[in-house]
Scaffold this active site. Structure first.
Site, mmCIF file in Angstrom:
data_model
loop_
_atom_site.group_PDB
_atom_site.id
_atom_site.type_symbol
_atom_site.label_atom_id
_atom_site.label_comp_id
_atom_site.label_asym_id
_atom_site.label_seq_id
_atom_site.Cartn_x
_atom_site.Cartn_y
_atom_site.Cartn_z
ATOM 1 N N TYR A 202 -6.986 6.889 3.692
ATOM 2 C CA TYR A 202 -6.425 5.769 2.346
ATOM 3 C C TYR A 202 -6.259 4.209 3.081
ATOM 4 O O TYR A 202 -6.067 3.278 2.724
ATOM 5 C CB TYR A 202 -6.492 5.979 1.229
ATOM 6 C CG TYR A 202 -6.159 5.049 0.081
ATOM 7 C CD1 TYR A 202 -7.481 3.988 -0.356
ATOM 8 C CD2 TYR A 202 -4.865 3.997 0.207
ATOM 9 C CE1 TYR A 202 -6.883 2.535 -0.859
ATOM 10 C CE2 TYR A 202 -4.333 3.221 -0.126
ATOM 11 C CZ TYR A 202 -5.762 2.333 -1.341
ATOM 12 O OH TYR A 202 -5.221 1.320 -1.604
ATOM 13 N N GLU B 218 1.065 -1.214 -0.050
ATOM 14 C CA GLU B 218 0.027 0.069 -0.380
ATOM 15 C C GLU B 218 0.989 0.900 0.162
ATOM 16 O O GLU B 218 0.795 2.124 -0.642
ATOM 17 C CB GLU B 218 -1.006 -0.243 1.279
ATOM 18 C CG GLU B 218 -2.242 -0.813 1.045
ATOM 19 C CD GLU B 218 -3.256 -0.748 -0.324
ATOM 20 O OE1 GLU B 218 -2.993 -0.039 -0.529
ATOM 21 O OE2 GLU B 218 -3.473 -2.113 0.046
ATOM 22 N N CYS C 179 -25.388 2.107 -13.051
ATOM 23 C CA CYS C 179 -24.362 2.897 -13.690
ATOM 24 C C CYS C 179 -25.294 4.260 -13.533
ATOM 25 O O CYS C 179 -25.833 3.868 -15.351
ATOM 26 C CB CYS C 179 -22.757 2.989 -13.808
ATOM 27 S SG CYS C 179 -22.133 4.324 -14.266
ATOM 28 N N ASP D 97 -9.778 6.145 -3.299
ATOM 29 C CA ASP D 97 -8.420 6.538 -3.985
ATOM 30 C C ASP D 97 -9.229 6.948 -4.808
ATOM 31 O O ASP D 97 -10.228 7.458 -5.290
ATOM 32 C CB ASP D 97 -7.416 5.196 -3.968
ATOM 33 C CG ASP D 97 -8.194 4.105 -5.606
ATOM 34 O OD1 ASP D 97 -9.498 4.128 -4.801
ATOM 35 O OD2 ASP D 97 -7.218 3.573 -5.313
#
Length: 360
Positions: A127, A44, A215, A145
């Site tokens: 995050y 990460e 969507c 992110d």
DNA sequence: AACTCGGGGCT
DNA sequence: AGCCCAGAGTT
């Protein structure tokens, strides 16, 4: 996406199980269980503002050199920077190193699972804390992110600039309320994977999207317009002079300050371009200088040109040089973390050495 | 809220 | 030639 669309996580996870990339910090496909917290932490940090394909080889080298968190905590910062050389944003490497030391000192060598303790580690923001907590420990923590931001904006048809703080707040709330009760780590990973491989910044592959029917942007045909483009700022040009000083087959390098760009890394003697016609005063007495080329280097907010010259020290045992420095061979440079442009300078020197002493 | 901090891939 | 990338820390 509708608020009570209970099929959303199932569709996304099913897609993820089918097409996910086999990445070295993930549990191999077909095996169950969570990945190792240390591996998640390293990946990460490396992945911050950096694409997956770039990180993969760095991750392998890093884990080979520092197999455990204890190995990393016990390492020298220069060694950590050397493994990070070329990856950029070097404060991440220093923060990861400090975080490892803190985990050893304060958490018995085990990466903490709680958001509060994770957020307390250097280099770990909202995050990264959410990613480690959810992926390594299954904690119900959201992530946001660049990928997830784009995915959520398109799913909800948000046309506002997601860099606005108000929009950010909305998106964090959204990222939290869509978390499923199980497999949160895979769900978060799947959101990012979708953004990286399907819901891409340009030319999103909506035909391959497992949640296209949910969507809003896809329904309106505005997916290409989300998010709105950022207004680019001009990148100023910085001119530098590099003075490569040789003594025998050794070269003079200097260490950069502990703060700012390329903090703590090493370079050939580099100075701002003199305003007038005056040459840069060399740090040691030197003979005539020869210009051997130019190195150009482009960063996000700046461009550099390095005019590289080469000369010999005329003093066998030069007097004290201001600041940390070393005399090293071109082969010995591998023991020092160098900014990318100075790796290019070293290549220039090697090329030149070959031209001057061709094999007989 | 705006800046700083690397380097490279993709269109 | 832009824009972006599994962002965080500082001012």
């Amino acid at each position: 996406m509708h608020r009570n669309d209970v099929t959303f996580p199932a569709r996304l996870l099913s897609w993820y199980d089918r097409v996910r990339r086999d990445l070295p910090w993930r549990v191999p496909a077909g095996r169950s269980g969570a990945p190792h917290p240390y591996h998640v932490l390293v990946s990460e940090l490396m992945l911050q503002q950096t694409q997956v394909a770039i990180v993969v080889p760095y991750f392998h080298r890093f884990l080979a050199r520092f197999p455990t968190l204890a190995d990393l905590a016990a390492a020298d910062e220069q060694d950590v920077l050397r493994l990070w050389q070329g990856l950029g944003y070097y404060s991440r490497a220093r923060n990861l190193h400090r975080a490892a030391k803190r985990v050893v000192a304060e958490h018995g060598g085990h990466v903490p699972a709680g958001m509060e303790q994770l957020l307390d580690l250097p280099g770990v923001g909202r995050y990264t804390a959410g990613a480690v907590a959810s992926i390594a420990f299954g904690v119900q923590a959201p992530i946001l992110d660049g990928n997830v931001t784009r995915v959520l904006c398109r799913l909800d048809g948000i046309t506002d600039d997601p860099r606005d703080r108000e929009v950010q707040t909305r998106l964090w709330t959204r990222a939290e309320e869509i978390l499923p009760p199980i497999r949160v780590g895979d769900f978060n990973s799947a959101l990012m994977e979708l953004g990286a491989t399907v819901c891409t910044p340009r030319s999103p592959k909506c035909l391959l999207c497992p949640v296209a029917t949910a969507c809003v942007a896809q329904a309106r045909g505005i997916q290409e317009d989300i998010p709105p483009p950022k207004k680019a700022k001009p990148t100023p040009l910085e001119r530098r002079v590099v003075l490569c000083v040789a003594r025998g087959d050794h070269w003079l390098i200097e260490q950069r300050p502990a703060t700012g760009r390329w903090a703590g890394m090493w370079q050939f003697v580099t100075r701002p371009e003199p305003a007038g016609a005056d040459p840069v005063p060399p740090p040691v007495p030197v003979g005539p200088a020869t210009r051997i080329g130019r190195v150009e280097h482009q960063l996000t907010h700046r461009r550099y040109t390095f005019d590289v010259t080469c000369c010999r020290s005329t003093d066998d045992s030069p007097a004290a040089i201001a600041g940390p420095h070393a005399w090293v061979t071109l082969e010995g440079l591998k023991d020092y973390p160098l900014p990318k442009p100075h790796v290019k300078v070293a290549s220039l020197l090697r090329t030149r050495a070959l031209e001057q002493a061709p094999p007989s």
